[in-house]
Write an enzyme that holds these catalytic residues in place. Structure first.
Site, PDB file in Angstrom:
ATOM      1  N   ARG A   1      -7.072   2.157 -11.596  1.00 19.68           N
ATOM      2  CA  ARG A   1      -5.801   1.492 -11.903  1.00 19.68           C
ATOM      3  C   ARG A   1      -5.835   0.018 -11.477  1.00 19.68           C
ATOM      4  O   ARG A   1      -4.888  -0.505 -10.926  1.00 19.68           O
ATOM      5  CB  ARG A   1      -4.633   2.243 -11.260  1.00 19.68           C
TER       6      ARG A   1
ATOM      7  N   GLY B   1     -10.659  -2.807  -5.102  1.00 17.99           N
ATOM      8  CA  GLY B   1      -9.204  -2.756  -4.963  1.00 17.99           C
ATOM      9  C   GLY B   1      -8.738  -1.363  -4.607  1.00 17.99           C
ATOM     10  O   GLY B   1      -7.750  -0.868  -5.164  1.00 17.99           O
TER      11      GLY B   1
ATOM     12  N   GLU C   1       0.827  -1.207   0.000  1.00 16.31           N
ATOM     13  CA  GLU C   1       0.000   0.000   0.000  1.00 16.31           C
ATOM     14  C   GLU C   1       0.863   1.260   0.000  1.00 16.31           C
ATOM     15  O   GLU C   1       0.482   2.281  -0.588  1.00 16.31           O
ATOM     16  CB  GLU C   1      -0.949   0.006   1.197  1.00 16.31           C
TER      17      GLU C   1
ATOM     18  N   TYR D   1      -6.083  -1.955 -15.993  1.00 15.83           N
ATOM     19  CA  TYR D   1      -5.142  -1.652 -17.078  1.00 15.83           C
ATOM     20  C   TYR D   1      -4.199  -2.795 -17.436  1.00 15.83           C
ATOM     21  O   TYR D   1      -3.869  -2.983 -18.602  1.00 15.83           O
ATOM     22  CB  TYR D   1      -4.338  -0.376 -16.768  1.00 15.83           C
TER      23      TYR D   1
ATOM     24  N   ASP E   1     -13.032 -11.051  -2.201  1.00 19.74           N
ATOM     25  CA  ASP E   1     -12.199 -11.474  -3.324  1.00 19.74           C
ATOM     26  C   ASP E   1     -12.796 -10.860  -4.591  1.00 19.74           C
ATOM     27  O   ASP E   1     -13.848 -11.296  -5.059  1.00 19.74           O
ATOM     28  CB  ASP E   1     -12.195 -12.997  -3.417  1.00 19.74           C
TER      29      ASP E   1
ATOM     30  N   HIS F   1       1.807   1.675  -3.630  1.00 20.92           N
ATOM     31  CA  HIS F   1       0.686   2.013  -4.503  1.00 20.92           C
ATOM     32  C   HIS F   1       0.146   3.419  -4.280  1.00 20.92           C
ATOM     33  O   HIS F   1      -0.418   4.025  -5.192  1.00 20.92           O
ATOM     34  CB  HIS F   1      -0.440   0.989  -4.314  1.00 20.92           C
TER      35      HIS F   1
ATOM     36  N   HIS G   1       6.601  -4.006 -13.728  1.00 22.76           N
ATOM     37  CA  HIS G   1       5.807  -5.156 -13.289  1.00 22.76           C
ATOM     38  C   HIS G   1       5.781  -6.241 -14.360  1.00 22.76           C
ATOM     39  O   HIS G   1       5.805  -7.438 -14.047  1.00 22.76           O
ATOM     40  CB  HIS G   1       4.376  -4.710 -12.967  1.00 22.76           C
TER      41      HIS G   1
END
Length: 354
Positions: free
Chosen positions: A259, A193, A163, A262, A243, A166, A306
């Site tokens: 985000r 999310g 976190e 994407y 979930d 992000h 990533h």
């Protein structure tokens, strides 16, 4: 007579263009080999030496800095000159100070929480040492990617690591979302999310009647509660452990994917958008905020970081997807009234359930 070498003048437009292209390509090649190397490793060294914190406090002399960092003064001076050349430090008479750029992105991360690069420095350093330097063997199938922190995160500490990463670069695209989101008549937003809650908080501050149900993993819920409590928004932002891939979303007037979609292939995007459609009433809205990752003339290095890791994974849904597919996906699911905005290398799609 001795003459200096010169470039021969050209009269043909095509030849001149070709030469300019070659010059631009040469600069690009030099940047790829040298610039990234110098930029990252001087940042890493400056952080390890504590220079960003020391110079953020006040301008300091070379002798003072050498004492505080336990460094060799002539070597430190060369290092400071390098920092000066790349725009991170500046001289003020006999003292050194940070540039505004360095102050913003590499000092005091708590003050610049949503626009700082500090959390990435050690993370990228670890990736370089343990993964990127072995990338050829990754491609050969001899090395797999293993994160320094388990993903999905299992503990509070795991979640805090992710976190913190992000939330560290969200300020500008949140401005796009706040300015363009059609949420004036929305009472309940489902933030899928939603991270640590900074985006939900910005939306609540912009839309006084808005409440948010924020979906995250169980290990992150206490972090969200603490963050929104510190912002005085505990009564308006409620984190829930769901979930987002397997379970239905709670009902709301709007669903936000900020985000989230994407990097996913079209199949995964359709699956999640269908779950949003099912959670909405007639007139409900879906919002998709995405980084642009598919521009061949402007590589997205945030995403590429990533994506390189995904090479070493046995299974990954990451791909390079053109955001222009969203209108068709939304229409196929049943959404209408699709709008599009862009800014800060992000796009915002919004649509309505009939």
């Amino acid at each position: 007579m001795t003459t200096s070498p010169s470039v021969e003048p050209t009269t043909a437009g095509a030849a001149a263009l070709e030469q300019q292209d070659l010059f631009a390509a040469t600069n690009r090649a030099y940047d790829m080999v040298f610039k990234g190397t110098v930029d990252f490793f001087v940042i890493k060294a400056a952080k390890d030496l504590g220079l960003f914190d020391l110079l953020a406090a006040e301008p300091r002399t070379l002798a003072d800095l050498a004492t505080l960092t336990e460094t060799v003064p002539p070597r430190l001076e060369k290092f400071l000159i390098t920092l000066e050349q790349v725009g991170l430090a500046a001289r003020q008479e006999d003292r050194w100070k940070l540039t505004p750029f360095a102050e913003q992105f590499f000092a005091d991360p708590e003050r610049h929480r949503n626009m700082t690069m500090v959390p990435f420095v050690d993370y990228i350093s670890d990736l370089i040492e343990n993964y990127y330097l072995r990338l050829a063997d990754v491609v050969r199938g001899k090395v797999d990617f293993t994160s320094i922190v388990p993903h999905p995160p299992r503990t509070r500490e795991d979640s805090l690591f992710y976190e913190t990463l992000h939330r560290s670069n969200i300020q500008l695209f949140v401005e796009l979302l706040v300015k363009r989101a059609r949420l004036a008549d929305v009472q309940m937003l489902i933030d899928v999310g939603g991270g640590i809650g900074d985006i939900a908080a910005a939306l609540c501050q912009a839309f006084p009647n808005l409440k948010v149900t924020l979906i995250n993993l169980p290990s992150a819920l206490d972090l969200v509660r603490e963050n929104v409590a510190a912002k005085g928004l505990s009564d308006r932002i409620t984190p829930v452990a769901i979930d987002m891939y397997r379970e239905p979303y709670p009902p709301g007037d709007a669903v936000l994917f900020s985000r989230i979609l994407y990097p996913m292939n079209a199949q995964f995007c359709s699956m999640l958008l269908k779950k949003a459609y099912d959670a909405l009433p007639s007139g409900g809205k879906v919002l998709i905020l995405d980084m642009v990752i598919s521009d061949p003339n402007h590589p997205n290095y945030d995403y590429l970081t990533h994506y390189l890791c995904a090479i070493g994974m046995g299974f990954s849904v990451l791909e390079f997807k053109d955001h222009a597919i969203y209108p068709d996906l939304l229409r196929q699911i049943g959404f209408t009234d699709i709008t599009f905005d862009e800014g800060y290398e992000h796009v915002l799609y919004q649509a309505v359930k009939p």
